[in-house]
Design an enzyme around this catalytic site. Sequence first.
Site: not given
Ligand code: UDX
Length: 433
Positions: A148, A150, A205, A209, A251, A254, A261, A264
């Site tokens: 999932l 967040e 998993k 990630n 992609l 920033g 997740c 770590k």
């Molecule tokens: C992530 C995985 O997507 C999910 O499948 C797993 O179960 C838990 O870890 P989450 O931690 O909720 O989910 O965040 P995610 O949407 O993956 O974003 C992670 C970080 O990457 C955020 O800080 C987001 O801002 C950043 N991000 C995401 C970018 O900087 N660029 C992007 O293109 C996408």
Amino acid sequence: MQLSVIGCGYLGAVHAAAMASLGHQVVGLDVDEGKIAKLSAGEPPFHEPGFEDILKAGLASGNLTFSTDYADVASADVHFIGVGTPQRRDGGGADLTYVDSAIQGLLPHLKEGALIAGKSTVPVGTAARLAEIVRPRGAHLMWNPEFLREGFAVKDTVDPDRLVYGVSPETGDTDVATLDAVYASILERDTPRLVTDYATAELVKVAANSFLATKISFINAMAEIAEVTGADVTQLADAIGHDVRIGRKFLNAGVGFGGGCLPKDIRAFTARAEELGRGESVGFLKQVDEINLRRRQRVVDLVVDAFGGQPFGHRVAVLGLAFKPDSDDIRDSPALDVAVRLKGLGAEVVSYDPQAMETARRAHPQLDYAASLDDALDGAEAVVVVTEWKQFKALDPVATAQKVARPVVFDGRNILDPEAWRAAGWEYTGMGR
Ligand code: UDX
């Protein structure tokens, strides 16, 4: 079915309420009495869209209860483990204290043939070790990783894009049937379901990630090159993203990734691979981590440069604290890190976030928090956007220019329209564009 969910954080609490919404009898268990009191009263202890509705509905239907006492989960057919596996304080590896104590807590209360389904992200090899501990009690163990995101946690739980069951060779068939019964309504929609061994499920998993983190750091590496060549990384991402083999998702260059997740998990994977004598196989993840952390410093450097290297006493509005929008989670948040670093350099930082003010204040009481977005902007000599909240994306550059002392903006998430902001008199700086 009678289910328990051990650990009621972002993953466990949502899983418990979601399973109750599917019609199961669920007990959510956590050692944190404050959290259990809130959940029992229908108050989400964290911000997650849609969670409050299913929490309240579950409590009202009687399908969902919460407890701090393992004796209350003794009748469950399936126990989901959803406790945290944070980074160890003494290195990059995963801290399994909570997983181990969940298993120890359950042991005296397991009924014959009960199934433990681990959802927490664990180092490969953990499930096999835990299976040895629960086997003498007549219990079964499988690993059922959770994917999932967040902000989309409820949807991702009740409508996942795949289910992965890591099972033991001895009890696999029975355990697959048990978990299929739990997820029956999800499987009816032809959701892909993969049955694997323990190691594969655990690795799925961390591999997923790691891939996502690598994608983000790849585009941020391109941003670094764009910054010295005058290229625009957002156009580059659009152009390569049209190739379906590459895809445009994840992609966005920033300030980089954060959260509970991705950071770590790549460090824990590196540590585990080193233990297994295969550190070189995932050596690139160290670079992924380094590129990611450089992007935070890049934003800080840009702001410092804007004040001629002397940020002391200058008022900087930092928009965003959460690691991503639609969340109040500040774990390893690049946004919060930027605020803390700028404050450390003597800038007069005023932060604002639509949801994460309380979580940030608890972790960093030394920061100044604005009561509203307008208050944060008021008199700012630089505006730094570090979380892609839609409120920030929707800011009107003309009206915003009236509020600040100096129209200087750093778009740490590349969510603003540079042309519109420049046309309104702003000095606009994006990331890699
Ligand atoms: C992530 C995985 O997507 C999910 O499948 C797993 O179960 C838990 O870890 P989450 O931690 O909720 O989910 O965040 P995610 O949407 O993956 O974003 C992670 C970080 O990457 C955020 O800080 C987001 O801002 C950043 N991000 C995401 C970018 O900087 N660029 C992007 O293109 C996408």
